[in-house]
Design a protein around this motif. Sequence first.
Motif, PDB file in Angstrom:
ATOM      1  N   SER A 310      -6.476 -28.906 -16.642  1.00 48.27           N
ATOM      2  CA  SER A 310      -5.781 -30.084 -16.456  1.00 48.27           C
ATOM      3  C   SER A 310      -6.338 -30.867 -15.265  1.00 48.27           C
ATOM      4  N   ILE A 311      -6.645 -30.426 -14.260  1.00 47.38           N
ATOM      5  CA  ILE A 311      -6.969 -30.910 -12.990  1.00 47.38           C
ATOM      6  C   ILE A 311      -8.410 -31.403 -13.214  1.00 47.38           C
ATOM      7  N   PHE A 312      -9.358 -30.578 -13.804  1.00 50.75           N
ATOM      8  CA  PHE A 312     -10.712 -30.934 -14.195  1.00 50.75           C
ATOM      9  C   PHE A 312     -10.868 -32.046 -15.235  1.00 50.75           C
ATOM     10  N   ALA A 313     -10.032 -31.909 -16.120  1.00 48.11           N
ATOM     11  CA  ALA A 313      -9.970 -32.934 -17.270  1.00 48.11           C
ATOM     12  C   ALA A 313      -9.811 -34.406 -16.831  1.00 48.11           C
ATOM     13  N   ALA A 314      -9.058 -34.252 -15.633  1.00 44.20           N
ATOM     14  CA  ALA A 314      -8.789 -35.853 -15.013  1.00 44.20           C
ATOM     15  C   ALA A 314      -9.920 -36.487 -14.556  1.00 44.20           C
ATOM     16  N   SER A 315     -10.797 -35.615 -14.366  1.00 47.78           N
ATOM     17  CA  SER A 315     -12.209 -36.156 -13.744  1.00 47.78           C
ATOM     18  C   SER A 315     -13.500 -36.194 -14.476  1.00 47.78           C
ATOM     19  N   GLY A 316     -13.170 -35.511 -15.812  1.00 40.86           N
ATOM     20  CA  GLY A 316     -14.690 -35.110 -16.413  1.00 40.86           C
ATOM     21  C   GLY A 316     -14.372 -34.265 -17.688  1.00 40.86           C
ATOM     22  N   ASP A 317     -15.545 -33.924 -18.155  1.00 42.93           N
ATOM     23  CA  ASP A 317     -15.642 -33.137 -19.372  1.00 42.93           C
ATOM     24  C   ASP A 317     -15.771 -31.447 -18.972  1.00 42.93           C
ATOM     25  N   ASN A 318     -15.858 -30.626 -20.124  1.00 38.03           N
ATOM     26  CA  ASN A 318     -15.857 -29.440 -19.858  1.00 38.03           C
ATOM     27  C   ASN A 318     -14.882 -28.542 -18.880  1.00 38.03           C
ATOM     28  N   ALA A 319     -13.665 -29.135 -19.186  1.00 35.96           N
ATOM     29  CA  ALA A 319     -12.574 -28.713 -18.346  1.00 35.96           C
ATOM     30  C   ALA A 319     -12.364 -27.317 -18.377  1.00 35.96           C
ATOM     31  N   MET A 320     -12.041 -26.632 -19.552  1.00 33.96           N
ATOM     32  CA  MET A 320     -11.938 -25.355 -19.584  1.00 33.96           C
ATOM     33  C   MET A 320     -13.056 -24.392 -19.163  1.00 33.96           C
ATOM     34  N   TYR A 321     -14.252 -24.905 -19.090  1.00 32.69           N
ATOM     35  CA  TYR A 321     -15.400 -24.056 -18.588  1.00 32.69           C
ATOM     36  C   TYR A 321     -15.153 -24.406 -17.083  1.00 32.69           C
ATOM     37  N   LYS A 322     -14.939 -25.432 -16.777  1.00 24.79           N
ATOM     38  CA  LYS A 322     -15.050 -25.353 -15.363  1.00 24.79           C
ATOM     39  C   LYS A 322     -13.645 -24.681 -14.730  1.00 24.79           C
ATOM     40  N   ALA A 323     -12.690 -24.511 -15.317  1.00 26.75           N
ATOM     41  CA  ALA A 323     -11.580 -23.628 -14.845  1.00 26.75           C
ATOM     42  C   ALA A 323     -11.774 -22.396 -14.643  1.00 26.75           C
ATOM     43  N   ARG A 324     -12.547 -21.628 -15.826  1.00 24.76           N
ATOM     44  CA  ARG A 324     -13.000 -20.455 -15.700  1.00 24.76           C
ATOM     45  C   ARG A 324     -14.010 -20.310 -14.672  1.00 24.76           C
ATOM     46  N   VAL A 325     -14.822 -21.203 -14.334  1.00 29.36           N
ATOM     47  CA  VAL A 325     -15.719 -20.842 -13.503  1.00 29.36           C
ATOM     48  C   VAL A 325     -15.013 -21.027 -12.028  1.00 29.36           C
ATOM     49  N   CYS A 326     -14.171 -21.935 -11.843  1.00 28.69           N
ATOM     50  CA  CYS A 326     -13.217 -21.834 -10.706  1.00 28.69           C
ATOM     51  C   CYS A 326     -12.309 -20.304 -10.655  1.00 28.69           C
ATOM     52  N   LEU A 327     -11.976 -19.998 -11.539  1.00 23.00           N
ATOM     53  CA  LEU A 327     -11.308 -18.554 -11.543  1.00 23.00           C
ATOM     54  C   LEU A 327     -12.241 -17.658 -11.110  1.00 23.00           C
ATOM     55  N   SER A 328     -13.516 -17.672 -11.717  1.00 20.13           N
ATOM     56  CA  SER A 328     -14.200 -16.539 -11.522  1.00 20.13           C
ATOM     57  C   SER A 328     -14.594 -16.655 -10.116  1.00 20.13           C
ATOM     58  N   ASN A 329     -15.005 -17.550  -9.260  1.00 25.25           N
ATOM     59  CA  ASN A 329     -15.120 -17.848  -7.996  1.00 25.25           C
ATOM     60  C   ASN A 329     -14.141 -17.768  -6.986  1.00 25.25           C
ATOM     61  N   SER A 330     -12.622 -17.418  -7.544  1.00 18.94           N
ATOM     62  CA  SER A 330     -11.403 -17.209  -6.644  1.00 18.94           C
ATOM     63  C   SER A 330     -11.416 -15.812  -5.753  1.00 18.94           C
ATOM     64  N   LYS A 331     -10.616 -15.772  -4.949  1.00 20.92           N
ATOM     65  CA  LYS A 331     -10.451 -14.672  -4.287  1.00 20.92           C
ATOM     66  C   LYS A 331      -8.763 -14.589  -4.204  1.00 20.92           C
ATOM     67  N   VAL A 332      -8.340 -13.221  -4.406  1.00 21.10           N
ATOM     68  CA  VAL A 332      -6.912 -13.082  -4.665  1.00 21.10           C
ATOM     69  C   VAL A 332      -6.336 -12.002  -4.042  1.00 21.10           C
ATOM     70  N   LEU A 333      -5.314 -12.213  -3.302  1.00 20.47           N
ATOM     71  CA  LEU A 333      -4.378 -11.122  -2.929  1.00 20.47           C
ATOM     72  C   LEU A 333      -3.224 -11.124  -4.033  1.00 20.47           C
ATOM     73  N   SER A 334      -3.272  -9.688  -4.837  1.00 17.44           N
ATOM     74  CA  SER A 334      -2.103  -9.450  -5.729  1.00 17.44           C
ATOM     75  C   SER A 334      -0.751  -9.126  -4.780  1.00 17.44           C
ATOM     76  N   ALA A 335      -0.023 -10.014  -4.749  1.00 24.62           N
ATOM     77  CA  ALA A 335       0.848  -9.584  -3.905  1.00 24.62           C
ATOM     78  C   ALA A 335       2.110  -8.954  -4.352  1.00 24.62           C
ATOM     79  N   ASP A 336       2.136  -7.821  -4.398  1.00 26.99           N
ATOM     80  CA  ASP A 336       3.366  -6.933  -4.965  1.00 26.99           C
ATOM     81  C   ASP A 336       3.787  -5.811  -3.722  1.00 26.99           C
ATOM     82  N   VAL A 337       4.886  -5.030  -4.018  1.00 25.61           N
ATOM     83  CA  VAL A 337       5.281  -4.162  -2.942  1.00 25.61           C
ATOM     84  C   VAL A 337       4.735  -2.908  -3.465  1.00 25.61           C
ATOM     85  N   THR A 338       4.577  -1.871  -2.442  1.00 20.22           N
ATOM     86  CA  THR A 338       4.337  -0.652  -2.685  1.00 20.22           C
ATOM     87  C   THR A 338       5.322   0.259  -2.148  1.00 20.22           C
TER      88      THR A 338
END
Length: 459
Positions: A310-338
């Motif tokens: 929805s953020i990409f859709a506000a500024s252009g086309d291919n919003a879902m594709y760009k969302a997946r590109v964004c997520l594929s380029n992301s770095k994540v800490l899965s924050a859960d207890v041990t």
Amino acid sequence: MDYKNVWQEVDKNEYDEIFAYSKKYMNFLDKGKTERLCTKEIIRIAKEKGFVELKSALENGPLKKGDKVYLNNKNKSAVLLVMGKNLLDGMKIVGSHIDSPRLDLKANPLYEEDNLALLKTHYYGGVKKYQWTAIPLAIHGIVFNKEGKEINVSIGDDEDDPVLYITDLLIHLSKDQMAKKLAEGISGEQLNVLIGHDSFKGKDSESDNKVKDNILKMIKDKYNFEEDDFKVAELEVVPAGKAKDVGLDRSMIAAHGHDDRVCSFASLEAILNAGENDTTLCSLFADKEEIGSVGNAGMDSYYLENMIASIFAASGDNAMYKARVCLSNSKVLSADVTVACDPSFPEVLEKKNACRFGGGVGLAKYTGSRGKGGSNDANAEFLHEVRNIFNKADVVWQTGELGKIDQGGGGTIAFILARYGAEVVDCGTAMLSMHAPIELVSKADAYMTYKAYKAFLEA
């Protein structure tokens, strides 16, 4: 492995910060006894810090660097996001969950037997059922009455509230019960919550269920809903009472829901206090992790992907594709207890590869069970990057696994975010008595978890 001790590594200023941070965290726990209440409190705090609801923000055009937005997903999960320079380059994500093991009321819960009014429950998540007997309990949740009004229910946590209770069998008659396996000592169908006993006000009634009728009258008078409305309710039974300091030195916290609100609060504080960054920052607060991250509020749904689209859709086309590109380029800490080493139960841990209480935030290359089943299994390149971030920021950290290889195991939301192609590693607080009604964490580890998440977002 050489373990550091947080208490030995900090100076006087940071020592004081540990206790100040813990006080804020305990207040958060007291207000967030359920995932709905957590979501409400997270959004309240975020709004005070300048975060704006996503839909409202997009009405003013595309988001720009520095914009702070939040998504309220079904009132049971949330996302906070601080826009960076180019969203397509990916995000730094700290992903936690805000649901915890508990007891849920069944759709038709209320009944009377032997002069007692009781509520039928269905346990949620992995619990040791015997731990839920003979302790003070509270109920929180929502009900919709026939007029369609949403009614908030809260019983057992205010100072003057009565509490609820689940009985256990007296020791004098427990010969057969004590001969059973521990897991069978209390069955799911025996987790019936006592809610009343007084039949005085109904003594002139012809009903055979005078106690139950009195309870229904009290519910009607106070909350304005009827027995049939239980069928469309979400009511959760949790331990009553506030988070408490533990130890003469007040170095630990006993409370319900450390798993995973200790990581959720750290993630919240980290994104609120993180400095300016060219990379988009994101804190996730998911529901349903304890039952497999399913449902429309769990991490396995698409609310994060849809939010980015929805953020990409506000500024252009291919919003879902760009969302997946964004997520594929992301770095994540899965924050859960041990799990932390418990000297009373050393047999389930391989101590060379287990976290210690007070050893700082725990980094887990993989979780899963036995042959790494259900695990994300982070790669060496990302682990190296995270290690450098933590060391540069003077984060006290340790590595650990969730017990011996063949002993059991567990999972997190890591594998769900990893399927987009994001770099993900599990990183959270080591704790004792995980999944018990009342769990235990070290204040030092809780604070160092916050420090780790903040360093990751700022790097």
